[in-house]
Each structure stands twice: as structure tokens, then as C-alpha cells.
Design an enzyme around this catalytic site. Structure first.
Site, PDB file in Angstrom:
ATOM      1  CB  CYS A   1      -9.436  -1.128  -1.481  1.00  0.00           C
ATOM      2  SG  CYS A   1      -9.653  -1.978   0.075  1.00  0.00           S
TER       3      CYS A   1
ATOM      4  CG  ASN B   1       7.549  -7.958   1.987  1.00  0.00           C
ATOM      5  OD1 ASN B   1       8.025  -8.813   2.757  1.00  0.00           O
ATOM      6  ND2 ASN B   1       7.338  -7.638   0.933  1.00  0.00           N
TER       7      ASN B   1
ATOM      8  N   GLY C   1      10.190  -3.672   5.056  1.00  0.00           N
ATOM      9  CA  GLY C   1       9.658  -3.154   3.517  1.00  0.00           C
ATOM     10  C   GLY C   1       7.545  -2.824   2.042  1.00  0.00           C
TER      11      GLY C   1
ATOM     12  CG  HIS D   1       0.379  -7.857  -0.713  1.00  0.00           C
ATOM     13  ND1 HIS D   1       0.643  -6.467  -0.028  1.00  0.00           N
ATOM     14  CD2 HIS D   1       1.984  -7.728  -1.482  1.00  0.00           C
ATOM     15  CE1 HIS D   1       1.422  -5.688  -0.124  1.00  0.00           C
ATOM     16  NE2 HIS D   1       2.587  -6.370  -0.474  1.00  0.00           N
TER      17      HIS D   1
HETATM   18  P1  5GP Z   1       5.263  -4.776  -0.729  1.00  0.00           P
HETATM   19  O1  5GP Z   1       6.577  -3.890  -1.032  1.00  0.00           O
HETATM   20  O2  5GP Z   1       4.042  -3.961   0.051  1.00  0.00           O
HETATM   21  O3  5GP Z   1       5.366  -5.815   0.154  1.00  0.00           O
HETATM   22  O4  5GP Z   1       4.745  -5.330  -2.599  1.00  0.00           O
HETATM   23  C1  5GP Z   1       3.513  -4.322  -3.164  1.00  0.00           C
HETATM   24  C2  5GP Z   1       3.396  -4.358  -3.990  1.00  0.00           C
HETATM   25  O5  5GP Z   1       2.899  -4.037  -5.592  1.00  0.00           O
HETATM   26  C3  5GP Z   1       4.933  -3.666  -5.357  1.00  0.00           C
HETATM   27  O6  5GP Z   1       5.852  -5.240  -5.544  1.00  0.00           O
HETATM   28  C4  5GP Z   1       4.493  -2.999  -6.111  1.00  0.00           C
HETATM   29  O7  5GP Z   1       5.010  -3.274  -7.493  1.00  0.00           O
HETATM   30  C5  5GP Z   1       3.584  -3.700  -6.086  1.00  0.00           C
HETATM   31  N1  5GP Z   1       2.458  -2.299  -7.376  1.00  0.00           N
HETATM   32  C6  5GP Z   1       2.135  -1.386  -6.491  1.00  0.00           C
HETATM   33  N2  5GP Z   1       1.114  -0.172  -6.766  1.00  0.00           N
HETATM   34  C7  5GP Z   1       1.278  -0.603  -8.281  1.00  0.00           C
HETATM   35  C8  5GP Z   1      -0.459  -1.243  -9.150  1.00  0.00           C
HETATM   36  O8  5GP Z   1      -0.440   0.174  -8.681  1.00  0.00           O
HETATM   37  N3  5GP Z   1      -0.065  -1.924  -9.825  1.00  0.00           N
HETATM   38  C9  5GP Z   1       0.665  -3.612  -9.477  1.00  0.00           C
HETATM   39  N4  5GP Z   1      -0.192  -4.127  -9.696  1.00  0.00           N
HETATM   40  N5  5GP Z   1       1.098  -3.333  -8.351  1.00  0.00           N
HETATM   41  C10 5GP Z   1       1.649  -2.392  -7.888  1.00  0.00           C
HETATM   42 ZN    ZN Z   2      -7.063  -2.845   0.670  1.00  0.00          ZN
END
Ligand code: 5GP
Ligand code: ZN
Length: 113
Positions: free
Chosen positions: A7, A86, A92, A99
């Protein structure tokens, strides 16, 4: 402002490398790319994860799946790409704002689990 990282990114309070934006969807490059192209596509409205999708908010999910091929074409992913979401700790999930990862730009490994 909520305490949600994505957000804050959508609001511009935390910088991101934007690749697409419209009224309801935002897309930006993952900060820790797992492939040559690694983009996150998110609804602007806060939805926690796949379990948070319902009849009131699902139109944006359909729209995200219209936007994904537009982004893929713009990124030159003619060879194909993977879309991943995910949901929860066993998958994970690390950020609690729904997203969709777009991964591509190389031959991806086949392991799904
Ligand atoms: P999840 O592990 O929840 O499926 O994916 C979260 C993703 O967000 C990860 O691939 C991680 O690298 C990315 N991510 C985490 N913090 C940030 C951030 O501050 N900026 C960006 N651009 N990506 C982020
Ligand atoms: Zn949010």
C-alpha cells in the site's frame, strides 16, 4: 496510511520501479529478482491474499489477468512466462497484500513445490 508495504509503494510513500499503472492496478519490479524479468502486479485496493478475494472485489483480479499479457508483451516475454501468487506461510508469502509475480526472460525450472 496503513502499515502495508505494498500500500505504501502504491501510494508512492516508498519508491518503486513502476512498469504499469491504471486506476485499479499497479505493477513494479521486484526488489530481489528471481529471473531476468520479475514484476509484481497488485490491486491498488488492499486485499491480503487469494483468500481475501470475493464477489465484491474480484473484478480487479480479472483485470489483472488482462494487464499481465500487456506487461509481458512490453517486457519482451515472447518465449513465455510464469505467474505466481503465494498465499500464506506454507507458500512462503512474505508481504500481506495480494500480488502476482510475473517471472520470465529465461527457461524457468519446472519445480512447483
Ligand atoms: P511473496 O514472498 O510474498 O510472494 O513476495 C513478496 C515479494 O516482494 C518478494 O519477491 C520480495 O523480493 C518483494 N519485495 C519485498 N519488499 C519489497 C520492496 O520494498 N520493493 C519491491 N520492489 N519488492 C519488494
Ligand atoms: Zn496493502
Amino acid at each position: 496510511m496503513t502499515d502495508c508495504l505494498f500500500c505504501k509503494i502504491i501510494a508512492g510513500a516508498i519508491p518503486s520501479s513502476k512498469v504499469y499503472e491504471d486506476e485499479t492496478v499497479y505493477a513494479f519490479r521486484d526488489i530481489a529478482p528471481q529471473a531476468p524479468v520479475h514484476i509484481l502486479v497488485v490491486p491498488k485496493a488492499h486485499i491480503s491474499d487469494c483468500n481475501g478475494v470475493n464477489g465484491d472485489n474480484s473484478a480487479v483480479i480479472a483485470h489483472i489477468f488482462e494487464v499481465i499479457p500487456v506487461i509481458a508483451r512490453a517486457e519482451g516475454l515472447e518465449g513465455g512466462y510464469r505467474v505466481v501468487s503465494n498465499c500464506g506461510p506454507h507458500a512462503g508469502q512474505t508481504v500481506g497484500h495480494l500480488h502476482f509475480h510475473i517471472l520470465g526472460g529465461k527457461q524457468l525450472a519446472l519445480e512447483m513445490a
